[in-house]
Design an enzyme around this catalytic site. Sequence first.
Site: not given
Ligand SMILES: [Zn+2]
Length: 132
Positions: A48, A51, A97, A100, A120
Amino acid sequence: MNDKIKKSEEEWKKELTPAQYQVCRMKGTEPAFTGEYYKTKTPGVYLCVACGNELFDSDTKYESGSGWPSFYEPIDPERVETEEDTSYGMRRTEVTCSKCGAHLGHVFPDGPRPTGLRYCINSVALKLDPKK
Ligand SMILES: [Zn+2]
């Protein structure tokens, strides 16, 4: 998960680039075939961008032809959260995510085996950590 990252929009704005902020926090979508990773075949782990949470392994990445990085499953189901998204008159499943809350992309039921799913994901929401 109870170790969720909570930051104000002002803090996110300072930490993310405008393009990252637009996708991760404003749930934008990068134009197809423009992202950094849609053609990438480099082995590694996709994190991510907001984060550092490990989200997808390059082993599950495949060429979907959509113009966005596509994966058939996350590293661990706990790493992402999904939610029904009916914006823009479409019925889609949003992927965020789990750590976060960053918007990553959408998941569609037209992926390859073994899951039949296509995650996607916007390149701009990801950061590839290449295998050493
Ligand atoms: Zn994240």
